[in-house]
Design a protein around this motif. Structure first.
Motif, PDB file in Angstrom:
ATOM      1  N   SER A 259     -69.865 -65.828  61.380  1.00 57.43           N
ATOM      2  CA  SER A 259     -69.902 -64.894  60.396  1.00 57.43           C
ATOM      3  C   SER A 259     -69.263 -64.032  59.733  1.00 57.43           C
ATOM      4  O   SER A 259     -68.515 -63.405  60.625  1.00 57.43           O
ATOM      5  CB  SER A 259     -71.273 -64.042  61.476  1.00 57.43           C
ATOM      6  OG  SER A 259     -72.734 -65.336  62.087  1.00 57.43           O
ATOM      7  N   GLY A 260     -68.863 -63.326  58.390  1.00 58.85           N
ATOM      8  CA  GLY A 260     -68.356 -62.867  58.483  1.00 58.85           C
ATOM      9  C   GLY A 260     -67.798 -63.077  57.618  1.00 58.85           C
ATOM     10  O   GLY A 260     -66.525 -62.487  57.264  1.00 58.85           O
TER      11      GLY A 260
ATOM     12  N   GLU B 218     -63.894 -55.682  58.111  1.00 57.82           N
ATOM     13  CA  GLU B 218     -64.363 -55.746  58.872  1.00 57.82           C
ATOM     14  C   GLU B 218     -64.244 -54.503  60.139  1.00 57.82           C
ATOM     15  O   GLU B 218     -64.611 -52.859  60.278  1.00 57.82           O
ATOM     16  CB  GLU B 218     -65.196 -56.038  59.758  1.00 57.82           C
ATOM     17  CG  GLU B 218     -65.803 -57.541  58.961  1.00 57.82           C
ATOM     18  CD  GLU B 218     -66.547 -58.188  60.054  1.00 57.82           C
ATOM     19  OE1 GLU B 218     -66.568 -58.277  61.360  1.00 57.82           O
ATOM     20  OE2 GLU B 218     -67.210 -59.458  59.578  1.00 57.82           O
TER      21      GLU B 218
ATOM     22  N   LEU C 129     -68.790 -63.779  67.552  1.00 59.24           N
ATOM     23  CA  LEU C 129     -68.331 -63.110  66.248  1.00 59.24           C
ATOM     24  C   LEU C 129     -66.670 -62.934  67.239  1.00 59.24           C
ATOM     25  O   LEU C 129     -66.558 -62.120  66.799  1.00 59.24           O
ATOM     26  CB  LEU C 129     -68.945 -61.273  66.558  1.00 59.24           C
ATOM     27  CG  LEU C 129     -70.357 -61.864  66.216  1.00 59.24           C
ATOM     28  CD1 LEU C 129     -71.333 -60.652  65.701  1.00 59.24           C
ATOM     29  CD2 LEU C 129     -70.468 -63.040  65.071  1.00 59.24           C
TER      30      LEU C 129
ATOM     31  N   ALA D 271     -63.749 -51.568  66.731  1.00 53.72           N
ATOM     32  CA  ALA D 271     -64.246 -50.199  67.237  1.00 53.72           C
ATOM     33  C   ALA D 271     -64.866 -49.779  66.264  1.00 53.72           C
ATOM     34  O   ALA D 271     -65.969 -49.026  66.503  1.00 53.72           O
ATOM     35  CB  ALA D 271     -62.741 -48.914  67.045  1.00 53.72           C
ATOM     36  N   GLU D 272     -65.022 -50.668  65.007  1.00 50.29           N
ATOM     37  CA  GLU D 272     -65.745 -50.418  63.958  1.00 50.29           C
ATOM     38  C   GLU D 272     -66.655 -50.937  64.105  1.00 50.29           C
ATOM     39  O   GLU D 272     -67.854 -50.599  63.353  1.00 50.29           O
ATOM     40  CB  GLU D 272     -65.005 -50.649  62.644  1.00 50.29           C
ATOM     41  CG  GLU D 272     -63.880 -49.978  61.816  1.00 50.29           C
ATOM     42  CD  GLU D 272     -64.302 -48.679  61.522  1.00 50.29           C
ATOM     43  OE1 GLU D 272     -65.417 -47.976  60.852  1.00 50.29           O
ATOM     44  OE2 GLU D 272     -63.595 -47.804  61.705  1.00 50.29           O
ATOM     45  N   ASN D 273     -66.994 -52.351  65.090  1.00 52.35           N
ATOM     46  CA  ASN D 273     -68.320 -52.851  64.591  1.00 52.35           C
ATOM     47  C   ASN D 273     -69.021 -52.533  65.991  1.00 52.35           C
ATOM     48  O   ASN D 273     -70.390 -52.455  66.102  1.00 52.35           O
ATOM     49  CB  ASN D 273     -67.785 -54.945  65.155  1.00 52.35           C
ATOM     50  CG  ASN D 273     -67.466 -55.710  63.360  1.00 52.35           C
ATOM     51  OD1 ASN D 273     -67.923 -54.100  62.308  1.00 52.35           O
ATOM     52  ND2 ASN D 273     -67.757 -56.380  63.462  1.00 52.35           N
ATOM     53  N   PHE D 274     -67.742 -53.125  67.363  1.00 48.13           N
ATOM     54  CA  PHE D 274     -68.854 -52.386  68.418  1.00 48.13           C
ATOM     55  C   PHE D 274     -68.455 -51.513  68.832  1.00 48.13           C
ATOM     56  O   PHE D 274     -68.687 -52.060  70.267  1.00 48.13           O
ATOM     57  CB  PHE D 274     -67.984 -53.871  69.481  1.00 48.13           C
ATOM     58  CG  PHE D 274     -68.676 -55.079  68.848  1.00 48.13           C
ATOM     59  CD1 PHE D 274     -69.758 -55.644  68.706  1.00 48.13           C
ATOM     60  CD2 PHE D 274     -67.564 -56.472  68.630  1.00 48.13           C
ATOM     61  CE1 PHE D 274     -69.753 -57.077  67.281  1.00 48.13           C
ATOM     62  CE2 PHE D 274     -67.746 -57.577  67.493  1.00 48.13           C
ATOM     63  CZ  PHE D 274     -68.790 -58.237  67.368  1.00 48.13           C
TER      64      PHE D 274
END
Lengths: 213, 283
Positions: free
Chosen positions: A204-205, A176, A9, A116-119
């Motif tokens: 992915s994404g 994302e 990722l 920040a948003e994903n992890f």
């Protein structure tokens, strides 16, 4: 045999996978448990890269960190077409170096917002997003003027270079991190063109380009 | 804003993956719009405080995660027997934030129809797009159970080689907790198990925590976690582009097909339990 220390990722790892695929190279993957394992901060990995960052690439006895450095090496060593990093073309090399540095800026902003948003990284996500928008405005304007002059890619030649590879991943993953690309039509056209480069691969994404019209 | 119903307040919710918490020491998060400070004072010393009142909250450690509650839990954590079988690879999937209602994340978890289009080459591939009819029931334990689910998958698991028909069973245990059982190619009489604990941060933001209990054939923890993240990161942009971001419970709000039977049962079940948080209630 090339070995890539890789995290699925990571956009910076994706840059390297893209160029390896585009150049038709074979490589071995050593997967790093970046989240939540933080294997990139483990003792053994820090001996490989004291900065504690992926990707790292090994080829014969050479070890390289930094996605931009790895792209430069792979293109200079393996690209028989001489197009992805045109050695001897001073003007294009200068432009490429400029956009590789710009890609670092995208990592520091758009990628930070995504972390920040994903992890769940604890950082100033609003500042990261604002920084990404400043860079995206510059990128969009540059691509718009290039299109007016009949150019499809970041640098002067009529074909993509490693500069495009370096900038593409964290631009295409920006949503994302809450950075919309709606205001940047020239960027959206460029990402669509990029997805049609022979050897292009997904992560992915990232979704394939729609059917050509 | 919809109030969090007692069924959510008086229940346990995962708020931190333990390895993540140990490496961070402390971090801020939220549960049902209540700000929390989660901290780790030692390898097994975990605390959760409400940021508004400073009050400490009850905690439980299970399934690789720290759980807490804002109220008085009427029920224990859901028990997943397979997660205690010692011969399995048992690992967390890695918590990932998603900007959508957690109910949407659970609903997506129950859906097979998107496999060939979102997980192309892994959980599905064209032209194998048909979702065969399957059974949905609400059990005596008040769980939604979808059985006899079958789907053709090119790479069904981190160790799969070649495409195969895969059997699935889905279970929704709590509004934000679901699990799936997936047939294992080597041991057909046992299942690989994936549990999804969704942390409702707000009505339109959630953190997906997962716990994987795979049969160990040709697998290690790293490959298991890698595969889970690869798949989940394919879902994430689809989820974040759902409109509206909250889950509509009115049966006329979206047009279902037969493959959506599990989703319809879930929406009905949420409505019957009065869950409105993260939802658009039926008129």
């Amino acid at each position: 045999m090339i070995t890539l220390y890789d995290y699925e990722l990571s956009g910076n790892c994706y840059k390297v996978r893209l160029l390896l695929n585009i150049l038709g190279l074979e490589w071995k993957t050593r997967r790093i448990d970046f989240h939540p394992g933080r294997e990139h901060k483990s003792d053994w990995f820090l001996r490989l890269n004291p900065l504690g960052q992926v990707p790292v690439l090994e080829d014969d006895d050479l070890g390289l960190r930094d996605a931009q450095a790895i792209l430069t090496y792979l293109a200079a060593r393996y690209d028989r077409s001489g197009r992805w990093y045109p050695a001897g073309d001073a003007r294009t090399l200068g432009e490429i170096a400029m956009w590789l540095a710009f890609a670092e800026g995208i990592t520091a902003t758009a990628s930070a917002a995504r972390l920040a948003e994903n992890f769940l990284y604890d950082l100033d996500v609003d500042a990261a997003r604002a920084g990404a928008h400043r860079l995206f405005r510059v990128l969009d304007e540059h691509l718009w003027f290039a299109e007016q002059e009949g150019r499809d890619w970041l640098c002067a030649p009529g074909h993509p270079t490693i500069a495009d590879v370096a900038c593409f991943p964290y631009v295409v993953l920006s949503e994302e991190g809450g950075v919309s690309r709606m205001p940047y039509p020239a960027i959206r056209r460029w990402t669509d063109r990029f997805k049609r480069i022979p050897g292009f691969t997904l992560m992915s994404g990232v979704f394939p380009a729609g059917a050509a019209v | 804003m919809n109030q969090a119903h007692a069924i959510l307040v008086d229940d346990w919710h995962a708020v931190a993956e333990l390895d993540f918490l140990r490496s961070r020491g402390a971090f801020a998060t939220a549960l049902l719009d209540v700000g929390l400070e989660v901290s780790c004072g030692g390898p097994d010393d975990f605390r959760v405080l409400r940021r508004d009142t400073g009050a400490p909250l009850a905690t439980r450690v299970e399934y690789g995660h720290l759980f807490t509650t804002l109220g008085e839990p009427a029920r224990d954590l859901v028990h997943f027997p397979e997660c205690h079988e010692e011969d399995r690879i048992r690992v967390t999937g890695g918590s990932i934030g998603v900007n959508v209602s957690g109910l949407r994340a659970v609903e997506n978890f129950l859906d097979m129809g998107h496999f060939p289009f979102v997980h192309t080459g892994y959980l599905g591939i064209e032209p194998h797009t048909e979702v065969e009819p399957y059974e949905v029931a609400v059990t005596e334990q008040d769980e939604i159970l979808a059985t006899a689910c079958r789907f053709f998958q090119p790479v069904a698991s981190p160790s799969a080689e070649g495409g195969m028909m895969v059997d699935y069973v889905y279970k929704v245990c709590r509004p934000y907790t679901a699990c799936l059982y997936k047939s294992n190619p080597v041991e057909p009489e046992r299942w690989d198990v994936i549990v999804l604990f969704v942390q409702p941060v707000g009505e339109e933001r959630c953190i997906a925590h997962s716990w994987l209990a795979y049969l160990p054939h040709d697998l290690d923890e790293e490959a298991t976690r890698w595969y889970m993240q690869l798949i989940f990161a394919q879902d994430k942009p689809i989820l974040e582009n759902e409109f509206p971001k909250r889950l509509p419970l009115d049966r006329r709000a979206e047009v279902p097909v037969r493959a959506d039977a599990a989703s319809l049962a879930y929406r009905r079940w949420l409505g019957a339990h009065g869950v409105t948080y993260g939802a658009i209630p039926a008129a």
